[in-house]
Design a protein around this motif. Structure first.
Motif, PDB file in Angstrom:
ATOM      1  N   UNK A   1       0.832  -1.207   0.000  1.00  0.00           N
ATOM      2  CA  UNK A   1       0.000   0.000   0.000  1.00  0.00           C
ATOM      3  C   UNK A   1       0.866   1.257   0.000  1.00  0.00           C
ATOM      4  N   UNK A   2       1.926   1.255   0.809  1.00  0.00           N
ATOM      5  CA  UNK A   2       2.834   2.401   0.852  1.00  0.00           C
ATOM      6  C   UNK A   2       3.655   2.513  -0.439  1.00  0.00           C
ATOM      7  N   UNK A   3       3.994   1.375  -1.015  1.00  0.00           N
ATOM      8  CA  UNK A   3       4.869   1.338  -2.184  1.00  0.00           C
ATOM      9  C   UNK A   3       4.234   2.016  -3.402  1.00  0.00           C
ATOM     10  N   UNK A   4       2.960   1.760  -3.635  1.00  0.00           N
ATOM     11  CA  UNK A   4       2.327   2.155  -4.900  1.00  0.00           C
ATOM     12  C   UNK A   4       2.417   3.648  -5.219  1.00  0.00           C
ATOM     13  N   UNK A   5       2.041   4.559  -4.316  1.00  0.00           N
ATOM     14  CA  UNK A   5       2.155   5.983  -4.678  1.00  0.00           C
ATOM     15  C   UNK A   5       3.609   6.444  -4.823  1.00  0.00           C
ATOM     16  N   UNK A   6       4.503   5.856  -4.063  1.00  0.00           N
ATOM     17  CA  UNK A   6       5.917   6.228  -4.176  1.00  0.00           C
ATOM     18  C   UNK A   6       6.476   5.785  -5.530  1.00  0.00           C
ATOM     19  N   UNK A   7       6.097   4.590  -5.943  1.00  0.00           N
ATOM     20  CA  UNK A   7       6.553   4.090  -7.242  1.00  0.00           C
ATOM     21  C   UNK A   7       5.932   4.908  -8.371  1.00  0.00           C
ATOM     22  N   UNK A   8       4.674   5.290  -8.208  1.00  0.00           N
ATOM     23  CA  UNK A   8       4.002   6.124  -9.207  1.00  0.00           C
ATOM     24  C   UNK A   8       4.764   7.435  -9.409  1.00  0.00           C
ATOM     25  N   UNK A   9       5.260   8.015  -8.319  1.00  0.00           N
ATOM     26  CA  UNK A   9       6.058   9.240  -8.394  1.00  0.00           C
ATOM     27  C   UNK A   9       7.313   9.004  -9.247  1.00  0.00           C
ATOM     28  N   UNK A  10       7.974   7.878  -9.020  1.00  0.00           N
ATOM     29  CA  UNK A  10       9.190   7.573  -9.793  1.00  0.00           C
ATOM     30  C   UNK A  10       8.876   7.389 -11.272  1.00  0.00           C
ATOM     31  N   UNK A  11       7.788   6.701 -11.545  1.00  0.00           N
ATOM     32  CA  UNK A  11       7.393   6.497 -12.935  1.00  0.00           C
ATOM     33  C   UNK A  11       7.171   7.833 -13.633  1.00  0.00           C
ATOM     34  N   UNK A  12       6.534   8.750 -12.940  1.00  0.00           N
ATOM     35  CA  UNK A  12       6.315  10.084 -13.504  1.00  0.00           C
ATOM     36  C   UNK A  12       7.616  10.798 -13.785  1.00  0.00           C
ATOM     37  N   UNK A  13       8.588  10.637 -12.900  1.00  0.00           N
ATOM     38  CA  UNK A  13       9.895  11.260 -13.111  1.00  0.00           C
ATOM     39  C   UNK A  13      10.536  10.739 -14.384  1.00  0.00           C
ATOM     40  N   UNK A  14      10.559   9.413 -14.552  1.00  0.00           N
ATOM     41  CA  UNK A  14      11.216   8.857 -15.743  1.00  0.00           C
ATOM     42  C   UNK A  14      10.496   9.248 -17.024  1.00  0.00           C
ATOM     43  N   UNK A  15       9.181   9.325 -16.973  1.00  0.00           N
ATOM     44  CA  UNK A  15       8.430   9.774 -18.154  1.00  0.00           C
ATOM     45  C   UNK A  15       8.781  11.217 -18.501  1.00  0.00           C
ATOM     46  N   UNK A  16       8.842  12.073 -17.498  1.00  0.00           N
ATOM     47  CA  UNK A  16       9.204  13.478 -17.727  1.00  0.00           C
ATOM     48  C   UNK A  16      10.631  13.592 -18.241  1.00  0.00           C
ATOM     49  N   UNK A  17      11.524  12.799 -17.694  1.00  0.00           N
ATOM     50  CA  UNK A  17      12.929  12.822 -18.135  1.00  0.00           C
ATOM     51  C   UNK A  17      13.026  12.487 -19.615  1.00  0.00           C
ATOM     52  N   UNK A  18      12.330  11.449 -20.035  1.00  0.00           N
ATOM     53  CA  UNK A  18      12.398  11.049 -21.439  1.00  0.00           C
ATOM     54  C   UNK A  18      11.749  12.090 -22.340  1.00  0.00           C
ATOM     55  N   UNK A  19      10.680  12.719 -21.867  1.00  0.00           N
ATOM     56  CA  UNK A  19      10.059  13.786 -22.651  1.00  0.00           C
ATOM     57  C   UNK A  19      11.028  14.938 -22.866  1.00  0.00           C
ATOM     58  N   UNK A  20      11.722  15.330 -21.805  1.00  0.00           N
ATOM     59  CA  UNK A  20      12.686  16.436 -21.908  1.00  0.00           C
ATOM     60  C   UNK A  20      13.886  16.057 -22.761  1.00  0.00           C
ATOM     61  N   UNK A  21      14.337  14.819 -22.663  1.00  0.00           N
ATOM     62  CA  UNK A  21      15.504  14.398 -23.455  1.00  0.00           C
ATOM     63  C   UNK A  21      15.177  14.388 -24.938  1.00  0.00           C
ATOM     64  N   UNK A  22      13.921  14.034 -25.282  1.00  0.00           N
ATOM     65  CA  UNK A  22      13.527  14.009 -26.689  1.00  0.00           C
ATOM     66  C   UNK A  22      13.575  15.389 -27.313  1.00  0.00           C
ATOM     67  N   UNK A  23      13.363  16.428 -26.530  1.00  0.00           N
ATOM     68  CA  UNK A  23      13.390  17.799 -27.046  1.00  0.00           C
ATOM     69  C   UNK A  23      14.780  18.191 -27.539  1.00  0.00           C
ATOM     70  N   UNK A  24      15.789  17.516 -27.013  1.00  0.00           N
ATOM     71  CA  UNK A  24      17.162  17.889 -27.355  1.00  0.00           C
ATOM     72  C   UNK A  24      17.893  16.815 -28.160  1.00  0.00           C
ATOM     73  N   UNK A  25      17.133  15.825 -28.615  1.00  0.00           N
ATOM     74  CA  UNK A  25      17.800  14.752 -29.381  1.00  0.00           C
ATOM     75  C   UNK A  25      17.671  15.012 -30.876  1.00  0.00           C
TER      76      UNK A  25
END
Length: 198
Positions: free
Chosen positions: A174-198
């Protein structure tokens, strides 16, 4: 009986070991694992003394390990520390078992409730914002890239993404799920930003 003074002595001893470790596995990590363990124990049961002691000492053998794994080395050191501080053989045995099985690298699996709670609490400290900070701190120690082979992303995908399926307690999941969701959002945002400069 464990008193606040006894626990404080264990923290002081542990600090000496953690000061030699990488900052991803320092005393602050151990203290957070203790807090997660206490929180899970309130919901799942278990001996809080065993859980707290095991959490505080679970990574003290990471540097200069002389046995097969850091978990086994930590457990051996913990036995000596607890015996010198007057803990009963029962407490010492149960703490040792929990520490040995907090990492699956040597094939030791958590059996007792306290060992399962320690395992889960340790994994919870590698997700969410703190999990990301620890990941990047570890990357600095290991010399990893951000993405690609031998990278933060690789560790995230191969290790952290698989943590949930191995958690033992309902509370930890129960504790894990929202914390993991936060990490998933970070990696998605990272890839979105990296695509802007590739």
């Amino acid at each position: 009986m464990t008193t606040p003074d006894n626990m404080q002595r264990i923290i002081q001893v542990a600090q000496g070991f953690y000061s030699r470790k990488d900052q991803a596995h320092d005393l602050e990590h151990a203290l957070r694992v203790r807090e997660w363990g206490k929180r899970i124990a309130q919901e799942e049961g278990g001996d809080s003394t065993v859980i707290e002691l095991a959490a505080l000492l679970h990574d003290i053998g990471r540097s200069g390990a002389v046995e097969k794994t850091h978990a086994e080395s930590s457990a051996g050191l913990a036995v000596n520390i607890l015996q010198k501080n007057g803990y009963s053989e029962d407490i010492v045995r149960r703490v040792k078992e929990a520490i040995i099985s907090h990492s699956l690298e040597a094939g030791h699996k958590p059996i007792s409730l306290e060992a399962k709670i320690l395992y889960d609490a340790d994994k919870l400290d590698f997700v969410g914002a703190i999990g990301l900070v620890r990941l990047f701190t570890l990357a600095g120690v290991q010399g990893w890239n951000l993405v690609g082979k031998n990278s933060c992303q690789e560790f995230y995908l191969e290790k952290i993404c698989g943590y949930r399926e191995h958690l033992f307690t309902k509370s930890a999941k129960t504790y894990f799920d929202p914390l993991f969701h936060y990490m998933e959002g970070f990696w998605q945002e990272l890839h979105t930003e990296r695509l802007k400069f590739s």
